[in-house]
Structures are given as structure tokens and as C-alpha cells.
Motif scaffolding. Structure first.
Motif, mmCIF file in Angstrom:
data_model
loop_
_atom_site.group_PDB
_atom_site.id
_atom_site.type_symbol
_atom_site.label_atom_id
_atom_site.label_comp_id
_atom_site.label_asym_id
_atom_site.label_seq_id
_atom_site.Cartn_x
_atom_site.Cartn_y
_atom_site.Cartn_z
ATOM 1 N N ARG A 190 0.809 -1.215 0.000
ATOM 2 C CA ARG A 190 0.000 0.000 0.000
ATOM 3 C C ARG A 190 0.843 1.266 0.000
ATOM 4 N NH1 ARG A 190 -3.746 0.642 4.907
ATOM 5 N NH2 ARG A 190 -3.711 2.794 4.201
ATOM 6 N N ASP A 191 2.086 1.192 0.528
ATOM 7 C CA ASP A 191 2.924 2.383 0.613
ATOM 8 C C ASP A 191 3.988 2.435 -0.484
ATOM 9 O OD1 ASP A 191 4.433 0.265 1.487
ATOM 10 O OD2 ASP A 191 5.134 1.215 3.341
ATOM 11 N N ALA A 192 3.824 1.651 -1.541
ATOM 12 C CA ALA A 192 4.808 1.649 -2.625
ATOM 13 C C ALA A 192 4.856 3.011 -3.314
ATOM 14 C CB ALA A 192 4.466 0.553 -3.635
ATOM 15 N N ASP A 193 6.039 3.471 -3.637
ATOM 16 C CA ASP A 193 6.203 4.740 -4.351
ATOM 17 C C ASP A 193 5.513 4.664 -5.712
ATOM 18 O OD1 ASP A 193 7.690 5.819 -2.290
ATOM 19 O OD2 ASP A 193 9.627 5.307 -3.189
ATOM 20 N N GLY A 194 4.743 5.710 -6.028
ATOM 21 C CA GLY A 194 4.039 5.758 -7.303
ATOM 22 C C GLY A 194 2.684 5.093 -7.288
ATOM 23 N N PHE A 195 2.303 4.507 -6.150
ATOM 24 C CA PHE A 195 1.012 3.822 -6.019
ATOM 25 C C PHE A 195 0.070 4.728 -5.234
ATOM 26 C CE2 PHE A 195 -1.482 0.226 -3.869
ATOM 27 C CZ PHE A 195 -2.311 0.055 -4.952
ATOM 28 N N THR A 196 -0.898 5.317 -5.925
ATOM 29 C CA THR A 196 -1.800 6.270 -5.277
ATOM 30 C C THR A 196 -3.249 5.838 -5.476
ATOM 31 O OG1 THR A 196 -1.853 7.672 -7.259
ATOM 32 C CG2 THR A 196 -0.219 8.198 -5.564
ATOM 33 N N ARG A 197 -4.120 6.346 -4.598
ATOM 34 C CA ARG A 197 -5.537 5.994 -4.657
ATOM 35 C C ARG A 197 -6.390 7.237 -4.499
ATOM 36 N NH1 ARG A 197 -4.112 4.188 0.722
ATOM 37 N NH2 ARG A 197 -5.325 5.297 2.322
ATOM 38 N N ARG A 198 -7.570 7.185 -5.107
ATOM 39 C CA ARG A 198 -8.559 8.249 -4.974
ATOM 40 C C ARG A 198 -9.907 7.596 -4.704
ATOM 41 N NH1 ARG A 198 -12.593 10.406 -7.903
ATOM 42 N NH2 ARG A 198 -12.154 9.046 -9.697
ATOM 43 N N GLN A 199 -10.541 7.996 -3.589
ATOM 44 C CA GLN A 199 -11.829 7.393 -3.252
ATOM 45 C C GLN A 199 -12.899 7.879 -4.218
ATOM 46 O OE1 GLN A 199 -12.941 7.450 0.912
ATOM 47 N NE2 GLN A 199 -15.116 7.325 0.431
ATOM 48 N N ILE A 200 -13.702 6.947 -4.696
ATOM 49 C CA ILE A 200 -14.795 7.259 -5.614
ATOM 50 C C ILE A 200 -16.031 7.602 -4.796
ATOM 51 C CG2 ILE A 200 -16.250 6.369 -7.480
ATOM 52 C CD1 ILE A 200 -13.951 4.436 -8.140
ATOM 53 N N ASP A 201 -16.679 8.686 -5.156
ATOM 54 C CA ASP A 201 -17.873 9.134 -4.435
ATOM 55 C C ASP A 201 -19.061 8.277 -4.860
ATOM 56 O OD1 ASP A 201 -19.617 10.541 -2.865
ATOM 57 O OD2 ASP A 201 -19.747 12.291 -4.182
ATOM 58 N N MET A 202 -19.405 7.302 -4.027
ATOM 59 C CA MET A 202 -20.459 6.347 -4.354
ATOM 60 C C MET A 202 -21.764 6.734 -3.673
ATOM 61 S SD MET A 202 -18.856 4.074 -6.256
ATOM 62 C CE MET A 202 -19.896 2.620 -6.240
ATOM 63 N N GLU A 203 -22.868 6.544 -4.369
ATOM 64 C CA GLU A 203 -24.177 6.730 -3.750
ATOM 65 C C GLU A 203 -24.429 5.612 -2.728
ATOM 66 O OE1 GLU A 203 -27.715 8.996 -3.370
ATOM 67 O OE2 GLU A 203 -25.988 9.365 -4.657
ATOM 68 N N LEU A 204 -23.907 4.432 -3.003
ATOM 69 C CA LEU A 204 -24.029 3.296 -2.103
ATOM 70 C C LEU A 204 -23.143 3.510 -0.886
ATOM 71 C CD1 LEU A 204 -24.865 0.341 -1.444
ATOM 72 C CD2 LEU A 204 -22.887 -0.380 -2.798
ATOM 73 N N GLN A 205 -23.738 3.432 0.302
ATOM 74 C CA GLN A 205 -22.991 3.591 1.537
ATOM 75 C C GLN A 205 -22.631 2.217 2.090
ATOM 76 O OE1 GLN A 205 -22.023 6.697 2.698
ATOM 77 N NE2 GLN A 205 -22.912 7.304 0.724
ATOM 78 N N ALA A 206 -21.343 1.963 2.251
ATOM 79 C CA ALA A 206 -20.875 0.672 2.750
ATOM 80 C C ALA A 206 -19.598 0.880 3.540
ATOM 81 C CB ALA A 206 -20.631 -0.295 1.590
#
Length: 376
Positions: A179-195
Motif C-alpha cells: 500500500r505504501d509503494a512509491d508511485g502507487f496512489t488511490r482516490r476514493q470514488i464518491d459512491m451513492e451506495l454507503q458501505a
């Protein structure tokens, strides 16, 4: 294939059901995950030599279904032990097995799975995430979308392709990306579904990985990929069946107790028959799921592929119908937070869409099973 469950499977169902009912619909995901791990449920499908229960997808699907039926499904069970654990157990090096399998089994570490891409969708043949060699290392570049639980996972098992596959031969490969690898990034998607488990878009920008990040043989191709995708479909079916059972149980309870014009509404066939039909559909979907799990655990990957797709299709359809009918049975109460069904209207549709759409399953069955010409 046995047509009735063994005593061991029945006992497992009862034990997991009791756990789920203790947590209920307002469950805390971390607490439930931890308790399920301590009881050996998360790693029930993993080899005993690496801290697992020595069972198979048959047992793991029972765990997820019963938790879902109690209102507290754990989506990451589909991903961490079922997909990633299975792939590593079957194709990983001894070091990878020692590093990951005991931790996946005891719940102290989790893995996400990244295959879907913005431009490829359900077509794994068009994956553009590529891996190229740089000395003894790999450089991984690409994008993934709708990847569950990346924020919770210690690593993500990424599906890429070796660069020379662009010249013709499809050669998907699997890489463990921390998860902390250099160059590995994430962006949370705004979902209507709540989970509890969020969805993410991933970017891999020349992520440098050591040689031992590759899981299995670089040239094994689809064999390794579908070793994870078949359990994913079976577990998605379990997830859907459990959700459908939960909704149906709430509706049946309401139909027994709710009295209008001096009679319980469940006495009226217009209420009773659709609920009975929903129960039948869920039971039929479960039979196909059990067949798929049996074939997979027996080592019949081809037979399991067909059955797993059918099971996922049947379970998704049965779940949607069960939820819809349950909400309809409660009327306005079905949309209140008190009864906990309204949120399932959206959640149930996920089983029709992910990890592969029902239309793609119909494509698969039409040309793989029936021998009809491909439409694509």
C-alpha cells in the motif's frame, strides 16, 4: 456432488449464524472481522500448513452467506481470503505463502484485488496495466477503478500484463503491490451506495517492485487469473444470497405480525406468494453456488467456471427480487431506517453488476455452453 449438506457444514452454518446474530445489522466491521478471524472463519479455505482451516470455497461461502443472512456481511472476505488467499496458496512461492497466508487467515493483514480498468470494464483481454523489467525489478504502470477496500488493505494483488503481450499473446500476470509503494496512489470514488468498504481508483506510475512481487509463473496467463476469479463469483453469490435471506426474513416476520382488517397480511396470497417465490429463487441459487464451490474445490476449474458464472447470475437476480419484494411487503416502513431494508435496494444491484455484469455472463453461457457465435 452431495445434494444435502454434511453435518460439518450444518454445524458451521449454525456457529457462524450465531456470531452474525450477536453483531446484527449495526455491526462494527473491525470487531466482527477480528472475532471471525479468531474463530477461524476468515481462513477456513486456506491450507492448514499456513494457519488456515484446510477447507475450501465451499466452507468460506457458508461463512459469508450466514453473516449476510444475519445482516452483517464482510465484503472483504470475497477479496482477501477468497481471491488473494486462493491465488497465493495455489501459485505463490514458499516465501509468499509464509508471508501472507497465516496473516490473511488470522485477520491481521488483508489484501485487495485490482483488475477492473476504466477503459477495459469487464474485458480482461483489454487490460492496459503493464509490467516491464528493469534489471531484476519490475516497473508497473496503469490505472484501476472500483477497487474495494484499498484503504483497509496492506497490499493489493494487481492484474497486469507483461509488455510483450501487446504483440499478440495475452499473458496476464499478478503482482503484490504494498500500500505504501512509491508511485502507487488511490482516490476514493464518491459512491451513492454507503458501505463500510469504500471504492477506489488506483494509479500506478512506474511502481518499482522486486522480482518476488510476481505471483506464480510469468507465462501461466489465464490459469492463474481464473484461479481467483472463479472463487470471486462464488463468493459474490454467497454475498447476494445472504443479503436476500436477510431481507426476506425481515419481510416474513413483518407479514406474520402486521394485522390489517383483523388478519395478518401474510395470510393474503398477494403477500405470501411473492415471498414464497423469493425463497424458492434463493434456494435454487444456493444449489448452483454449492455446485460451483464443489467443482472448484475438486479441482475442476473448467466446470467451476461455468457453474460459478451461473451461480453469480442466479444469486444476483434472486437477491434483487427478494429485496424488492421485502421492501414492498413493508410498504412505507420498508423505506425507514428502523427496518434496515431501504439501503439494500441499492446494495442488491451490486450483485447484478460486479464483479461481472449479468449481460457478460449471458454472453459467456451463450457461446461457451451453448456454442453460439460470439457477438464481440
Amino acid at each position: 456432488m452431495p445434494t444435502t449438506e454434511t453435518e460439518e457444514h450444518k454445524a458451521l452454518r449454525e456457529a457462524v449464524s450465531a456470531l452474525g446474530k450477536r453483531h446484527g445489522r449495526d455491526y462494527d466491521r473491525e470487531q466482527l472481522w477480528s472475532e471471525a478471524a479468531k474463530l477461524g472463519y476468515l481462513g477456513v479455505n486456506l491450507p492448514e500448513a499456513y494457519g488456515g482451516g484446510g477447507g475450501g470455497i465451499s466452507e468460506l461461502s457458508i461463512v459469508l452467506e450466514e453473516l449476510g443472512a444475519a445482516g452483517c456481511p464482510l465484503l472483504m472476505m470475497v477479496v482477501s481470503p477468497a481471491i488473494c488467499g486462493t491465488v497465493i496458496a495455489r501459485f505463490g512461492t514458499e516465501e509468499q505463502k509464509q508471508t501472507w497466508l497465516p496473516a490473511l487467515a488470522d485477520g491481521t493483514r488483508t489484501m485487495a484485488f485490482g483488475i477492473t480498468e476504466p477503459d477495459a470494464g469487464s474485458n480482461s483481454h483489454r487490460i492496459t496495466t503493464t509490467a516491464r523489467r528493469d534489471g531484476t525489478d519490475w516497473l508497473l504502470t496503469g490505472r484501476k477503478v472500483f477497487i474495494s477496500g484499498v484503504d483497509l488493505a496492506d497490499a493489493t494483488l494487481i492484474v497486469g500484463r507483461t509488455e510483450d503481450s501487446r504483440t499478440g499473446r495475452l499473458k496476464p500476470c499478478l503482482f503484490i503491490v504494498p500500500r505504501d509503494a512509491d508511485g502507487f496512489t488511490r482516490r476514493q470514488i464518491d459512491m451513492e451506495l454507503q458501505a463500510a468498504e469504500k471504492q477506489f481508483e488506483l494509479t500506478l506510475d512506474d511502481v518499482r517492485l522486486p522480482a518476488d512481487a510476481l505471483v506464480g509463473d510469468e507465462d501461466a496467463g489465464l490459469l492463474q487469473l481464473f484461479a481467483g476469479l472463479n472463487p470471486e463469483r462464488i463468493m459474490t453469490a454467497a454475498f447476494a444470497i445472504g443479503m436476500g435471506r436477510y431481507a426476506l426474513a425481515r419481510a416474513v416476520e413483518y407479514a406474520r405480525d402486521r394485522t390489517v382488517w383483523d388478519a395478518p397480511i401474510g395470510a393474503h396470497q398477494a403477500i405470501a406468494h411473492p415471498l414464497a417465490q423469493a425463497h424458492i429463487d434463493l434456494e435454487l441459487a444456493r444449489l448452483m453456488m454449492q455446485k460451483a464451490a464443489y467443482l472448484y474445490d475438486a479441482g475442476d476449474d473448467v466446470g467451476a467456471g461455468e457453474a460459478a458464472n451461473m451461480a453469480k447470475y442466479a444469486a444476483g437476480e434472486a437477491c434483487v427480487r427478494a429485496v424488492d419484494q421485502s421492501v414492498h411487503t413493508l410498504g412505507g416502513n420498508g423505506l425507514t431506517r428502523e427496518f434496515g431494508l431501504a439501503s439494500l435496494i441499492t446494495a442488491a444491484r451490486v450483485a447484478r453488476i460486479a464483479p461481472v455484469s449479468r449481460e457478460m455472463i449471458l454472453n459467456y453461457v451463450s457461446h461457451q455452453t451453448l456454442g453460439l457465435p460470439k457477438s464481440y
